[in-house]
Design an enzyme around this catalytic site. Structure first.
Site, mmCIF file in Angstrom:
data_model
loop_
_atom_site.group_PDB
_atom_site.id
_atom_site.type_symbol
_atom_site.label_atom_id
_atom_site.label_comp_id
_atom_site.label_asym_id
_atom_site.label_seq_id
_atom_site.Cartn_x
_atom_site.Cartn_y
_atom_site.Cartn_z
ATOM 1 N N GLU A 285 27.966 0.248 27.299
ATOM 2 C CA GLU A 285 28.950 -0.762 27.706
ATOM 3 C C GLU A 285 30.359 -0.408 27.229
ATOM 4 O O GLU A 285 31.332 -0.604 27.943
ATOM 5 C CB GLU A 285 28.532 -2.143 27.189
ATOM 6 C CG GLU A 285 27.400 -2.790 28.000
ATOM 7 C CD GLU A 285 27.874 -3.311 29.363
ATOM 8 O OE1 GLU A 285 29.097 -3.432 29.581
ATOM 9 O OE2 GLU A 285 27.014 -3.586 30.216
ATOM 10 N N GLU A 288 31.605 2.270 29.569
ATOM 11 C CA GLU A 288 31.898 1.766 30.923
ATOM 12 C C GLU A 288 33.179 0.935 30.946
ATOM 13 O O GLU A 288 33.946 0.982 31.904
ATOM 14 C CB GLU A 288 30.728 0.914 31.444
ATOM 15 C CG GLU A 288 29.508 1.743 31.844
ATOM 16 C CD GLU A 288 28.323 0.886 32.230
ATOM 17 O OE1 GLU A 288 27.250 1.465 32.482
ATOM 18 O OE2 GLU A 288 28.432 -0.352 32.278
ATOM 19 N N GLU A 289 33.404 0.156 29.895
ATOM 20 C CA GLU A 289 34.572 -0.747 29.899
ATOM 21 C C GLU A 289 35.847 -0.073 29.423
ATOM 22 O O GLU A 289 36.947 -0.447 29.834
ATOM 23 C CB GLU A 289 34.294 -1.978 29.028
ATOM 24 C CG GLU A 289 33.299 -2.930 29.674
ATOM 25 C CD GLU A 289 33.180 -4.254 28.933
ATOM 26 O OE1 GLU A 289 33.980 -4.512 28.013
ATOM 27 O OE2 GLU A 289 32.264 -5.012 29.282
#
Ligand code: NAI
Length: 407
Positions: A285, A288-289
Site C-alpha cells: 500500500e 502504491e500510494e
C-alpha cells in the site's frame, strides 16, 4: 433366500418382477457364476406397493424362483430403485411421493450397488446418469465433515440437471430427512452463481445464506438440537498502514486522502487482500500510494472499530506497522492522495492536522525513535501450523533470551 454354501460352478441369480405404474408387467434378471457374500438379513417386511417375486440364490443354475413373497428391506429398496430405473425418464417424476421419498441420499447408493452384481450396477449407474431419483442425483457426492455435517457441491451437478428445480427439491428433502435420521448436525450447500435458482429451492426448505464469494454462495441448515452452533462468516475487514521512518533524519512519510470529507495527515495504507500478510499489505500500500519502497519491521498498534463505515456492516481492524524505507523519492498516486511528504516525526506528533490514530502512533514512534524500538515493537516470528502443514505468523513483544528458551 436359501442359505448354504454354493458349489464351485453355482450361479448367483437375481430375478425381479413387478407391475409398472401403468400395470405393465416388468421383469429384471441378472445372474453370475461367482457367488458373493450377501448382507445380513434383517426382519422381513412386506411390500404392498407392487407384486414382486425376487430371488438372489446360490442354489444352482436355473432353479425356479419362489412364488411371490415378502422381501427384506434391502431388497425392497432395491426393487424400488430398479422400478425407478426401468421407467422412461419422463415418467419417473410420476412415481408416488412415498417412493420418491425413499430415494437414498448419495451416501446410501454405495451399499446398494455393492449388493448388486455387475448387470444391476450398470442399471443403477445408468439410472443415475439418466435422471432418475436414484443415488447421488445428477452426480452430486455429499461429503461428511469432521464435525458431523454434510457438504454438498452443486457445481458437481451434471448439465441437464441444472434446471430441474422440482427434482432437486425432492432430492434435497429426502436427503435431509435421511441425514437427520443419521444424526448429521448440519448441511452446507455450495451454490454456483449460475445455479442460484436452486438456492431459492433450498431456502424454501429452511436453508439460509451463510456467506458468498464472487462465484458462489454457501447456504446452511442446522439439523442438530437447539440453536445453530455453526460458526458465523468473517466479522472484520483488515486495513494496514505503514509508518515509514527515515532514521537518518527523523522524517516520516505522510499523506492526505483525496476522497475523505475530513482530511488530515495520516500514514499511507489500505485494505489487506485475501491471503496477504500484514507486513506485505503495508509495504504494498505504501508503494502504491507514494512510490516509496520499504521493508516491514514491526507492528506498532491495532485499532478495532465496529459498524465501520464502508465495511459493509462489519467491523474494521486497522493495523499500523513500522517500516524502514529503501527509496526516498515520492511519486504519489493522484487518484487516492491529495498530498504526500516526508514530515518531521516530532512535528507530526504535535500537529492538530492529523487523524487521532496518526497522532497517537506518531507519539509512540517518537518514543521508540528516541528510547529504542524494542520499547514499542511488536515483532513477528513464523511457526509451523498444527495439523495443516502450513505456517503462521505470531506477533508479540520481544521476549528476553532467558524466557524464550524456557522448556
Ligand atoms: N484513521 C485513519 O487514519 C484512517 C484509517 N483508514 C483505514 O484504512 C483502511 C481502509 O483504507 P482505504 O484507503 O479506504 O482502503 P484501500 O486503499 O484498499 O482503498 C479502497 C478503495 O475503494 C474505494 N471505495 C471504497 N468504497 C467504495 C464504494 N462504495 N464505491 C466505490 N469505491 C469505493 C475507495 O475510494 C478506495 O479507492 C481501513 O482499515 C480504515 O479503517 C482509512 C483512512 C484513515
Amino acid at each position: 433366500m436359501p442359505g448354504g454354501q454354493p458349489g464351485p460352478r453355482a450361479v448367483h441369480r437375481a430375478d425381479l418382477t413387478w407391475a409398472s405404474a401403468k400395470g405393465r408387467r416388468c421383469r429384471f434378471t441378472c445372474s453370475r457364476s461367482r457367488p458373493r457374500a450377501l448382507p445380513r438379513r434383517r426382519a422381513p417386511r412386506s411390500v404392498p406397493a407392487c407384486t414382486a417375486s425376487a430371488t438372489a440364490n446360490n442354489a444352482g443354475p436355473l432353479s425356479a424362483p419362489p412364488a411371490s413373497r415378502e422381501l427384506q428391506p434391502g431388497t425392497d429398496r432395491l426393487l424400488l430403485l430398479l422400478r425407478a430405473a426401468m421407467l422412461p425418464a419422463g415418467q419417473r417424476s410420476a412415481l408416488p411421493e412415498a417412493e420418491a421419498d425413499t430415494d437414498p441420499a448419495p451416501g446410501a447408493a454405495a451399499p446398494l450397488c455393492a449388493m448388486a452384481g455387475p448387470a444391476l450396477r450398470r442399471v443403477l449407474r445408468g439410472a443415475r446418469g439418466r435422471g432418475s431419483v436414484v443415488g447421488g442425483w445428477g452426480g452430486l457426492r455429499p461429503r461428511l465433515d469432521k464435525y458431523g455435517g454434510v457438504s454438498v457441491e452443486l457445481a458437481e451437478l451434471r448439465r441437464p440437471r441444472r434446471r430441474e428445480r422440482a427434482a432437486f427439491g425432492r432430492w434435497l428433502r429426502a436427503s435431509v430427512t435421511q441425514w437427520q435420521q443419521e444424526g448429521r448436525v448440519a448441511v452446507w450447500l455450495h451454490v454456483p452463481i449460475f445455479q442460484s435458482g436452486l438456492a431459492a429451492v433450498a431456502a424454501s426448505q429452511g436453508f439460509a445464506f451463510h456467506h458468498a464469494e464472487s462465484g458462489s454462495a454457501t447456504l446452511t441448515r442446522w439439523l442438530g438440537e437447539g440453536p445453530s452452533r455453526l460458526p458465523a462468516f468473517a466479522s472484520h475487514q483488515v486495513g494496514v498502514a505503514g509508518a515509514v521512518l527515515d532514521e537518518n533524519n527523523g522524517k516520516v512519510l505522510v499523506v492526505q486522502d483525496r476522497n475523505k470529507t475530513v482530511s488530515g495527515w495520516k500514514f499511507p495504507g489500505g485494505l489487506s487482500n485475501p491471503g496477504e500478510d500484514i507486513g506485505d499489505t503495508a509495504v504494498r500500500e505504501v508503494f502504491e500510494e507514494t512510490g516509496i519502497k520499504s521493508e516491514f519491521k514491526s507492528i506498532l498498534s491495532i485499532r478495532q472499530q465496529h459498524k465501520h463505515p464502508g465495511a459493509f456492516g462489519k467491523s474494521d481492524m486497522y493495523v499500523i506497522c513500522r517500516l524502514q524505507p529503501s527509496s526516498f523519492t515520492i511519486n504519489f498516486c493522484q487518484q487516492e492522495c491529495l498530498r504526500c511528504e516526508w514530515m518531521d516525526l516530532d512535528e507530526l506528533a504535535r500537529t492538530k492536522h492529523a487523524t487521532p490514530i496518526t497522532s497517537n502512533v506518531a507519539k509512540l514512534l517518537l518514543y521508540g525513535y528516541r528510547e529504542g524500538f524494542d520499547k514499542i515493537d511488536i515483532t513477528m516470528r513464523e511457526f509451523p501450523a498444527v495439523y495443516t502443514g502450513l505456517f503462521y505468523k505470531l506477533y508479540h513483544r520481544e521476549l528476553p533470551e532467558s524466557y524464550r528458551n524456557i522448556t
